[in-house]
Scaffold this motif. Sequence first.
Motif, PDB file in Angstrom:
ATOM      1  N   GLY A 239       5.349  12.345 -31.096  1.00 17.44           N
ATOM      2  CA  GLY A 239       4.038  13.155 -30.512  1.00 17.44           C
ATOM      3  C   GLY A 239       3.603  11.633 -29.561  1.00 17.44           C
ATOM      4  O   GLY A 239       3.418  12.041 -27.979  1.00 17.44           O
ATOM      5  N   LEU A 240       2.984  10.922 -30.420  1.00 18.37           N
ATOM      6  CA  LEU A 240       2.803   9.633 -29.636  1.00 18.37           C
ATOM      7  C   LEU A 240       3.745   8.723 -28.514  1.00 18.37           C
ATOM      8  O   LEU A 240       3.016   8.189 -27.719  1.00 18.37           O
ATOM      9  CB  LEU A 240       2.049   8.233 -30.936  1.00 18.37           C
ATOM     10  CG  LEU A 240       0.849   8.868 -31.232  1.00 18.37           C
ATOM     11  CD1 LEU A 240       0.268   7.822 -32.633  1.00 18.37           C
ATOM     12  CD2 LEU A 240      -0.561   9.284 -30.634  1.00 18.37           C
ATOM     13  N   ALA A 241       4.695   8.621 -28.706  1.00 18.10           N
ATOM     14  CA  ALA A 241       5.922   7.828 -27.613  1.00 18.10           C
ATOM     15  C   ALA A 241       6.188   9.222 -26.391  1.00 18.10           C
ATOM     16  O   ALA A 241       5.963   8.320 -25.769  1.00 18.10           O
ATOM     17  CB  ALA A 241       6.995   8.262 -28.855  1.00 18.10           C
ATOM     18  N   THR A 242       6.119  10.510 -27.223  1.00 22.41           N
ATOM     19  CA  THR A 242       5.632  10.947 -25.722  1.00 22.41           C
ATOM     20  C   THR A 242       5.020  10.988 -24.937  1.00 22.41           C
ATOM     21  O   THR A 242       4.687  10.788 -23.395  1.00 22.41           O
ATOM     22  CB  THR A 242       6.295  12.642 -25.799  1.00 22.41           C
ATOM     23  OG1 THR A 242       7.106  12.508 -27.032  1.00 22.41           O
ATOM     24  CG2 THR A 242       5.568  13.376 -25.379  1.00 22.41           C
ATOM     25  N   LEU A 243       3.659  10.844 -25.804  1.00 17.98           N
ATOM     26  CA  LEU A 243       2.496  10.804 -24.779  1.00 17.98           C
ATOM     27  C   LEU A 243       2.483   9.702 -24.161  1.00 17.98           C
ATOM     28  O   LEU A 243       2.420   9.515 -22.878  1.00 17.98           O
ATOM     29  CB  LEU A 243       1.211  11.218 -26.294  1.00 17.98           C
ATOM     30  CG  LEU A 243       0.031  10.397 -24.891  1.00 17.98           C
ATOM     31  CD1 LEU A 243      -0.580  12.310 -24.617  1.00 17.98           C
ATOM     32  CD2 LEU A 243      -1.367  10.967 -26.532  1.00 17.98           C
ATOM     33  N   GLY A 244       3.309   8.406 -24.744  1.00 19.46           N
ATOM     34  CA  GLY A 244       3.059   7.048 -24.382  1.00 19.46           C
ATOM     35  C   GLY A 244       3.384   7.353 -22.975  1.00 19.46           C
ATOM     36  O   GLY A 244       3.232   6.367 -22.053  1.00 19.46           O
TER      37      GLY A 244
END
Length: 106
Positions: free
Chosen positions: A75-80
């Motif tokens: 999720g954080l990778a997608t958001l980043g």
Amino acid sequence: MAEPFAFGIVAKGLATSDIPSGNRLELFLGAAIGAVTFSGSVIAFGKLSGKYKFRLFQGAPVTFGGQHMLNLVLGLATLGLGLAFMFTGNWTAFLPCWRCRLRSAC
């Protein structure tokens, strides 16, 4: 592939970095939500068809150790990556390998 100028977002011949950040946000959200929806539909199809013996398609929920941490990292990778695209307008945020990102071409 539809070009941004076809929708009146930018003038013909301008780069993707010229797309307004609001439109880049829409692109990112649409792609992220679409990916989650599509993967959920594939899993639902497999479970409802009952033809497949693969563990993911059996009736019970799939759980494993570290699942929440993996979900958080993804999720954080997608958001980043989405935010990197939104603020820079550079498509290389989505290239599959870091070596290609550094060269800006695969």
